[in-house]
Design an enzyme around this catalytic site. Structure first.
Site, PDB file in Angstrom:
ATOM      1  N   HIS A  77       0.854  -1.199   0.000  1.00 39.21           N
ATOM      2  CA  HIS A  77       0.000   0.000   0.000  1.00 39.21           C
ATOM      3  C   HIS A  77       0.887   1.245   0.000  1.00 39.21           C
ATOM      4  CE1 HIS A  77      -4.072   1.810   1.263  1.00 39.21           C
ATOM      5  NE2 HIS A  77      -3.248   2.833   1.045  1.00 39.21           N
ATOM      6  N   HIS A 125       1.196   5.022  -2.172  1.00 39.37           N
ATOM      7  CA  HIS A 125       0.664   5.937  -3.197  1.00 39.37           C
ATOM      8  C   HIS A 125       1.807   6.655  -3.913  1.00 39.37           C
ATOM      9  CE1 HIS A 125      -3.662   5.858  -2.026  1.00 39.37           C
ATOM     10  NE2 HIS A 125      -3.154   5.470  -0.878  1.00 39.37           N
ATOM     11  N   ASP A 183       1.783   9.456  -5.716  1.00 37.58           N
ATOM     12  CA  ASP A 183       1.853  10.916  -5.555  1.00 37.58           C
ATOM     13  C   ASP A 183       2.186  11.340  -4.126  1.00 37.58           C
ATOM     14  OD1 ASP A 183      -0.588   9.999  -4.690  1.00 37.58           O
ATOM     15  OD2 ASP A 183      -1.793  11.510  -5.699  1.00 37.58           O
ATOM     16  N   GLY A 197      -9.304   8.090  -1.435  1.00 35.80           N
ATOM     17  CA  GLY A 197      -9.754   9.456  -1.128  1.00 35.80           C
ATOM     18  C   GLY A 197     -10.647   9.469   0.099  1.00 35.80           C
ATOM     19  N   HIS A 216      -9.939   1.075  -0.048  1.00 30.87           N
ATOM     20  CA  HIS A 216      -9.713   1.832   1.184  1.00 30.87           C
ATOM     21  C   HIS A 216     -11.030   1.826   1.977  1.00 30.87           C
ATOM     22  CE1 HIS A 216      -6.219   3.655  -0.814  1.00 30.87           C
ATOM     23  NE2 HIS A 216      -5.870   4.187   0.338  1.00 30.87           N
ATOM     24  N   GLU A 253     -10.986   3.361   7.469  1.00 33.99           N
ATOM     25  CA  GLU A 253      -9.875   4.227   7.871  1.00 33.99           C
ATOM     26  C   GLU A 253     -10.402   5.357   8.746  1.00 33.99           C
ATOM     27  OE1 GLU A 253      -7.946   6.139   4.553  1.00 33.99           O
ATOM     28  OE2 GLU A 253      -6.294   6.930   5.745  1.00 33.99           O
ATOM     29  N   ASP A 291       1.938   3.567   3.026  1.00 37.98           N
ATOM     30  CA  ASP A 291       0.903   4.504   2.559  1.00 37.98           C
ATOM     31  C   ASP A 291       1.528   5.590   1.673  1.00 37.98           C
ATOM     32  OD1 ASP A 291      -1.681   5.236   2.146  1.00 37.98           O
ATOM     33  OD2 ASP A 291      -2.005   6.168   4.096  1.00 37.98           O
TER      34      ASP A 291
HETATM   35 ZN   LIG Z   1      -3.927   4.790   1.020  1.00 34.60          ZN
END
Ligand SMILES: [Zn+2]
Length: 331
Positions: free
Chosen positions: A12, A14, A16, A170, A197, A200, A278
């Site tokens: 996991h 990302h 960006d 998101g 996701h 969370e 993450d």
């Molecule tokens: Zn994430």
């Protein structure tokens, strides 16, 4: 234990949120984008989220600057290459990097060009470094839902050639899964694996929904099954992998402090827990740091870690052949 030397798996991460600050500055220069500063430490500060944000929304603002420079094929390829390079250098042996192609169309690139550039970066990194990987295609829950099916169609040719799965990311709102049943079904029919996701931000029901309605094989975070029986049982019964990201969860206030994080408790209860970054930059972390945090805080042993490593291999969307290779690294 030497945490740096441990072999690691990151499922996991990302794209960006994992961009090197120095690269952001170089790319901005190349693209004639004006930055508030050209000092790596100042830009670095702007890219890292505070140790505790007010909420997930504040955390998500840290992606604004990176996304500005991630609108060309060259930038996407380079950034992907570097994320894998950084991970390889700390003994990550397999990593799934995720990103939302539709966030990279601002200068006119189409989804095919975008995904192709990212896969190129991955391929080159696999050639140059001792790491393997796959790309997960995200849609943001806040995007118009009618953009998802055309995007999936454009990503489909890359399945098995660097792309492995579909994810919803998101801001998380209660009951969101009901809006995405047809999209997840469509993705599955095309051959995408599904990770979502969920859980969370206080919604254990979302985890149950993601598994039962969207057929998620893994869950991003999943923290809030700790007080939601349906979500907990869906994870347990389905052997659904939990992609926990401890530092990020403290930053976004998903947990108050690290000691409240349920990762070790879930692990001891037999749930398929994995440990992940993450966002390497936004969360100011590495796999070495995440693994060290979990092992030291929750007094896990090396053999516990090996179990978590093997669970991560099992839960990955790698081919059987690569899974065997990754397992054999522990011997
Ligand atoms: Zn994430």
């Amino acid at each position: 234990m030497n945490y740096f030397d441990l072999k690691k798996i990151d499922l996991h991460c990302h794209l960006d949120g994992s961009l090197r600050p120095a690269t952001l500055i170089e790319l901005a220069k190349l693209q004639h984008i004006e930055l508030p500063s050209e000092d790596v430490s100042v830009i670095g500060e702007m890219m890292i989220a505070p140790e505790t944000c007010n909420d997930l929304q504040q955390y998500l603002t840290r992606f604004d600057l990176p996304l500005q420079v991630m609108q060309t094929e060259h930038a996407l390829e380079r950034i992907t290459y570097e994320v894998y390079q950084d991970a390889a250098q700390e003994n990550v042996k397999y990593m799934e990097v995720r990103f939302a192609p539709l966030l990279h169309t601002q200068l006119g690139l189409n989804v095919e060009q975008i995904v192709s550039a990212v896969v190129k970066g991955l391929d080159q990194a696999q050639q140059d470094h001792d790491i393997q990987g796959n790309i997960i295609i995200c849609a943001l829950r806040t995007m118009p839902t009618d953009t998802i099916i055309p995007m999936l169609d454009q990503c489909q040719p890359f399945l098995g050639k660097g792309v492995c799965a579909f994810d919803l990311a998101g801001a998380e709102f209660a009951g969101f899964c009901h809006d995405f049943i047809s999209h997840a079904d469509y993705a599955r029919k095309l051959g995408f694996n599904i990770t979502i996701h969920a859980g969370e931000q206080g919604e254990g029901q979302n985890v149950e929904d993601a598994i039962r309605l969207l057929h998620a094989q893994r869950i991003g975070h999943g923290i809030f099954i700790h007080n939601h029986k349906g979500g907990y049982n869906a994870v347990k019964d389905g052997n659904v992998g939990l992609e926990t990201c401890p530092s990020s969860n403290v930053q976004t206030k998903a947990v108050k402090q690290l000691k409240d994080h349920p990762a070790a408790q879930f692990y001891r209860q037999g749930l398929p827990v994995t440990i992940n970054t993450d966002n390497r930059t936004v969360s100011n972390t590495t796999m070495t740091k995440e693994v060290q945090k979990v092992i030291e805080h929750f007094e896990l042993t090396e053999s516990d870690y090996h179990k978590i490593y093997l669970q991560s291999v099992e839960q990955s969307f790698a081919s059987d052949e690569i899974k065997q290779q990754l397992k054999s690294l522990l011997k």
